[in-house]
Design a protein around this motif. Structure first.
Motif, PDB file in Angstrom:
ATOM      1  N   ALA A 169       0.823  -1.209   0.000  1.00 16.05           N
ATOM      2  CA  ALA A 169       0.000   0.000   0.000  1.00 16.05           C
ATOM      3  C   ALA A 169       0.859   1.261   0.000  1.00 16.05           C
ATOM      4  O   ALA A 169       0.553   2.239  -0.693  1.00 16.05           O
ATOM      5  N   ILE A 170       1.948   1.236   0.789  1.00 14.67           N
ATOM      6  CA  ILE A 170       2.857   2.391   0.831  1.00 14.67           C
ATOM      7  C   ILE A 170       3.436   2.660  -0.553  1.00 14.67           C
ATOM      8  O   ILE A 170       3.503   3.812  -1.011  1.00 14.67           O
ATOM      9  N   ASP A 171       3.840   1.610  -1.243  1.00 17.09           N
ATOM     10  CA  ASP A 171       4.383   1.765  -2.603  1.00 17.09           C
ATOM     11  C   ASP A 171       3.343   2.380  -3.550  1.00 17.09           C
ATOM     12  O   ASP A 171       3.666   3.240  -4.380  1.00 17.09           O
ATOM     13  N   ILE A 172       2.093   1.931  -3.422  1.00 20.43           N
ATOM     14  CA  ILE A 172       1.024   2.450  -4.288  1.00 20.43           C
ATOM     15  C   ILE A 172       0.757   3.923  -3.998  1.00 20.43           C
ATOM     16  O   ILE A 172       0.563   4.728  -4.915  1.00 20.43           O
ATOM     17  N   TYR A 173       0.751   4.291  -2.703  1.00 21.90           N
ATOM     18  CA  TYR A 173       0.554   5.706  -2.353  1.00 21.90           C
ATOM     19  C   TYR A 173       1.660   6.576  -2.941  1.00 21.90           C
ATOM     20  O   TYR A 173       1.403   7.654  -3.488  1.00 21.90           O
ATOM     21  N   HIS A 174       2.905   6.109  -2.831  1.00 18.42           N
ATOM     22  CA  HIS A 174       4.019   6.874  -3.400  1.00 18.42           C
ATOM     23  C   HIS A 174       3.857   7.026  -4.910  1.00 18.42           C
ATOM     24  O   HIS A 174       4.138   8.104  -5.473  1.00 18.42           O
ATOM     25  N   ARG A 175       3.384   5.979  -5.546  1.00 16.99           N
ATOM     26  CA  ARG A 175       3.190   6.038  -7.002  1.00 16.99           C
ATOM     27  C   ARG A 175       2.079   7.035  -7.348  1.00 16.99           C
ATOM     28  O   ARG A 175       2.218   7.824  -8.300  1.00 16.99           O
ATOM     29  N   ALA A 176       0.989   6.998  -6.574  1.00 19.06           N
ATOM     30  CA  ALA A 176      -0.123   7.923  -6.818  1.00 19.06           C
ATOM     31  C   ALA A 176       0.327   9.374  -6.629  1.00 19.06           C
ATOM     32  O   ALA A 176      -0.020  10.260  -7.427  1.00 19.06           O
TER      33      ALA A 176
END
Length: 550
Positions: A215-222
């Motif tokens: 989830a942290i990786d996805i937030y950074h990508r967003a």
């Protein structure tokens, strides 16, 4: 059996434990032997499997033996896995498929021979010092096989060996969550519910951590996409930044969370001005991160406060909270008695107590009490909460007489509004018991603690954590009163069992209770019973000492 496992493990097994060698049938024998090999060349090919199992599905053509376990789901996202040797992984799947096939065809004896050969091979590896994820994974397959046959005695033996191995494995080992989940199901089937709970708990923690990382990786990508398209100061960034900050806080990454919240403050300040309530809200989030970063924590037990804090971060958090309060209290869209403002005042009051500014903290708690009384009345539950908080503040400052007065007021209101046996009343009662203990009014303190124990046993169960909290208080009081040593020892053993279940067998709470148990056994001269507790205490002390050194 066909519904048990589409496969056993995924992305598993770097090292070589078992080499599958197919032996041609001789006579009626249809057994494949899987023997240890030290020179297998593993392919880089990795498979992804998911396993869904219950103890019922482990049996073919008959009723299950032992207790039924809850359904098991294992396997995490492939991106969270380390890729391990595909050959051995496929061999383990083949082993389990062969066992299923033998049982389905009625060749139980052949299945037993197959399991025994593999169990002995792995056992030799473990004796030689091989206690890695590979051994655990292989034993997992073997245990599932014995469960399918119905040999619960062998399942227990294999599980004992697995417990020893997985205890020292790191949580980031591939497929450990899958193995732990299987172990939880099998422990449950054997009626070993405490072991089952511990296995499930650790498996859940690993799964949650894996999902949080993703989830942290996805937030950074967003956030990166939004920055590219809308700019680094776009208001659209606030939502993912806030979600990322909150998640990082949950994961114990307070400094990174603070960076996210600080960006939100900058964005909102530029867009809406420093006095906007959105800025105030972001300040509160940043203050919480400062507190967590400084590792501000305190434990109140009777009259003692144990505190560890970085006061630089604490002072910064205090300033942020005060500024946020000022901004939010002046906001036209927020009432003075708003629950959010109430929470900020209490958080700030608690922080002020931690850094030794109790008078300022009490002033805030009195303000909370005054606001609730004015807007909601004295019978509102939050009024009692603030009375109790204020009493706690006076206790910390050793003004036990004022704490007693406030706690008795709380109890009078609670008995009128919720009744004398409602479990919600026991928090104020236990606080009063502690206060009376500090006032040397031991007899009333003991009766109060016993009443708390009775109510909580009825409400939460004899082995619940709230009961353990009441036992902890009662033990201290009865020790000073001079109750029978044997009775004290039984209370301590009971509390130990609760603490092991709630905090784990190696927790600090368990160590402290073990010390008391050993003390009383020494005092009573029961050395034969003392030895196991003493040995366990020494082992835990050495382990914690090594952890501190590292």
């Amino acid at each position: 059996m066909s519904g048990l496992c589409r496969s056993i493990h995924s992305d598993l097994l770097q090292k070589n434990i078992i080499d599958f060698s197919l032996h041609p049938p001789k006579g009626k024998c249809n057994t494949r032997l899987y023997v240890v090999s030290n020179g297998i060349s593993l392919s880089s090919r990795c498979l992804v499997f998911r396993c869904y199992a219950t103890t019922e599905s482990l049996h073919v053509g008959g009723t299950t033996r032992g207790s039924q376990a809850s359904p098991v789901a294992s396997g995490s996202d492939k991106s969270q896995r380390k890729h391990l040797g595909g050959d051995l992984e496929m061999q383990l799947e083949e082993l389990f498929s062969e066992i299923k096939s033998m049982i389905r065809m009625g060749n139980k004896g052949d299945a037993v021979d197959l399991l025994e050969a593999n169990y002995e091979a792995v056992r030799e590896e473990v004796i030689a010092g091989g206690k890695t994820i590979e051994e655990a994974a292989t034993l997992d397959v073997i245990a599932l096989g014995y469960m399918a046959i119905g040999d619960l005695k062998m399942v227990e033996s294999v599980l004992n060996m697995m417990d020893e191995i997985v205890h020292d494995l790191r949580d980031d080992e591939p497929l450990l969550d899958s193995i732990l989940t299987h172990m939880g199901s099998m422990h449950s089937a054997l009626g070993r519910f405490e072991n089952s709970m511990l296995s499930y708990k650790r498996a859940l923690e690993i799964t949650e951590r894996n999902h949080a990382t993703k989830a942290i990786d996805i937030y950074h990508r967003a956030i990166s996409i939004l920055e590219s398209n809308m700019g680094a100061e776009s208001k659209e960034l606030a939502v993912p930044l806030n979600a990322l900050g909150n998640l990082l806080m949950e994961e114990g990454k307070a400094e990174d969370a603070g960076t996210a919240f600080l960006r939100i403050i900058g964005i909102y300040t530029k867009l809406y001005g420093k006095d906007d309530e959105r800025v105030g809200m972001a300040m509160c989030s940043l203050a919480s991160a400062k507190c967590a970063k400084g590792k501000i924590m305190f434990f109140v037990f009777l009259s003692h406060i144990y505190m560890s804090t970085d006061f630089g971060d604490a002072e910064a958090a205090i300033d942020l909270y005060r500024n946020a309060l000022q901004v939010l209290e002046q906001s036209e869209s927020m009432n003075l008695d708003d629950s959010l403002l109430e929470k900020i005042r209490v958080d700030l009051a608690e922080l002020l107590h931690v850094v030794g500014r109790a008078t300022e903290g009490r002033k805030l708690l009195e303000e909370c009490l005054s606001i609730v009384k004015k807007y909601k009345g004295e019978e509102d539950p939050s009024f009692v909460t603030h009375l109790t908080n204020l009493a706690t503040s006076y206790s910390r400052s050793k003004n036990y007489a004022e704490a007693e007065r406030l706690l008795r007021s709380s109890l009078r209101i609670l008995k009128k509004t919720v009744g004398p046996d409602d479990p919600s009343i026991t928090f104020a009662m236990l606080q009063l018991a502690v206060t009376l203990y500090n006032l040397k009014q031991d007899e009333e303190a003991e009766q109060m603690a016993l009443e708390v124990l009775r109510i909580r046993e009825k409400a939460f169960g004899d082995a619940s954590l709230p009961v353990g909290e009441a036992l902890e208080c009662l033990i201290c009081i009865q020790k000073r009163v001079g109750r029978d040593d044997g009775e004290m020892l039984e209370l301590l053993k009971r509390n130990l069992s609760i603490q092991e279940k709630a905090f784990g067998h190696e927790s600090e709470q368990v160590i402290e209770t073990l010390k008391k148990i050993v003390f009383y056994m020494d005092k009573m001269g029961i050395k034969d019973q003392k030895f196991p507790f003493q040995r366990r205490l020494s082992s835990l002390r050495n382990k914690f000492k090594q952890q501190v050194q590292y």
